[in-house]
Design a protein around this motif. Structure first.
Motif, short mmCIF file in Angstrom:
data_model
loop_
_atom_site.label_atom_id
_atom_site.label_comp_id
_atom_site.label_asym_id
_atom_site.label_seq_id
_atom_site.Cartn_x
_atom_site.Cartn_y
_atom_site.Cartn_z
N HIS A 176 0.97 -1.11 0.04
CA HIS A 176 -0.16 -0.02 -0.16
C HIS A 176 0.71 1.16 0.16
O HIS A 176 0.94 1.94 1.12
N ASP A 227 0.19 3.99 -1.18
CA ASP A 227 -0.43 5.46 -1.07
C ASP A 227 -0.89 5.44 0.43
O ASP A 227 -1.36 6.48 0.81
N TYR A 228 -0.57 4.72 1.35
CA TYR A 228 -0.78 4.77 2.78
C TYR A 228 0.05 6.14 3.24
O TYR A 228 -0.42 6.72 4.33
N TYR A 266 -2.48 8.89 3.97
CA TYR A 266 -3.55 8.97 4.99
C TYR A 266 -3.21 8.15 6.03
O TYR A 266 -3.88 7.81 7.06
N ASP A 267 -2.06 7.13 5.88
CA ASP A 267 -1.72 6.22 7.14
C ASP A 267 -0.13 6.29 6.99
O ASP A 267 0.45 5.17 7.11
N VAL A 268 0.34 7.21 7.33
CA VAL A 268 1.83 7.26 7.65
C VAL A 268 2.26 6.25 8.29
O VAL A 268 3.46 5.46 7.93
N GLY A 277 1.35 3.32 9.02
CA GLY A 277 1.19 2.04 8.38
C GLY A 277 1.92 1.94 7.05
O GLY A 277 2.73 0.93 6.77
N PHE A 278 2.31 2.98 6.43
CA PHE A 278 3.28 3.14 5.45
C PHE A 278 4.74 2.86 6.03
O PHE A 278 5.55 2.09 5.45
N GLU A 295 5.03 -1.08 6.45
CA GLU A 295 5.30 -1.67 5.48
C GLU A 295 6.53 -1.43 4.81
O GLU A 295 7.20 -2.54 4.35
N GLY A 329 3.31 8.48 12.81
CA GLY A 329 1.95 8.49 12.25
C GLY A 329 1.23 9.73 12.84
O GLY A 329 0.48 10.41 12.24
N GLU A 381 -7.72 11.41 0.97
CA GLU A 381 -8.40 10.60 1.97
C GLU A 381 -9.91 10.45 1.48
O GLU A 381 -10.15 9.21 1.36
N ARG A 438 -10.10 8.18 -1.47
CA ARG A 438 -9.81 6.57 -1.10
C ARG A 438 -11.01 5.99 -0.56
O ARG A 438 -11.14 4.95 -0.97
#
Length: 184
Positions: A71, A73-74, A77-79, A81-82, A85, A165, A180, A183
């Motif tokens: 992902h 593209d996290y 909107y979800d740094v 999570g980015f 990963e 985050g 966001e 998405r």
């Protein structure tokens, strides 16, 4: 691929990484690599133009492996999570990163990672290619997340990811909020 070619490739890469762990890229000579790999110079040149070509090919493999995240593209909107990963994907090649991107090449790794992430995000949001606010914020999140994680991971990776985050929360009404909304 022919088994002999694979064996030769492994031998060249192994010898190169051993030499690279000992000295800067600029100091490695084809002759010493060939001696260490137990191959002829003509065999080396059948595979690579020079030492720099070999290094660049290995660097590209490592960067592709590092960017193998589900992902990208996290980052929008979800740094947290980015970052999670990205560094989970990177764990498999940390030692190679340390060897290949040391010395004069140390800053190149994050540049290649940033370029790859940027391109993956812009493939998903092509209308943002000319949006200076979006591009500036994207650059900040990529470099900021990377360096903040690397510099502070000694305090606990999950805690650092959580802090990154929280610092990157999207402000309502911002251009990031639009991403966001798209998405959802």
């Amino acid at each position: 691929m022919d088994l002999r070619i694979e064996k030769t490739e492994r031998s060249i890469v192994r010898a190169f990484l051993e030499l690279r762990a000992e000295k800067p890229l600029e100091k490695i000579r084809v002759k010493e690599l060939c001696e260490k790999a137990e191959i002829n110079k003509s065999t080396f040149y059948a595979h690579y133009r020079d030492i720099f070509d070999l290094s660049e090919q290995l660097e590209e493999r490592v960067v592709r492996s590092y960017l193998d995240i589900p992902h990208p593209d996290y980052i929008l909107y979800d740094v947290a999570g980015f970052v999670r990963e990205l560094f989970q994907a990177g764990r498999t090649c940390e030692e190679l990163v340390d060897i290949l991107f040391s010395g004069s090449r140390s800053g190149i790794f994050v540049e290649k990672i940033a370029a790859g992430i940027r391109e993956m995000v812009l493939e998903k949001y092509p209308d943002r290619r000319e949006d200076p606010v979006f591009l500036t914020a994207l650059t900040y999140r990529i470099y900021g997340g990377y360096y903040a994680f690397q510099e502070n991971r000694k305090y606990g990776e999950e805690m650092v990811i959580d802090v990154i985050g929280r610092m990157a929360r999207i402000q309502p009404g911002s251009r990031w909020a639009k991403a966001e909304e798209e998405r959802e």
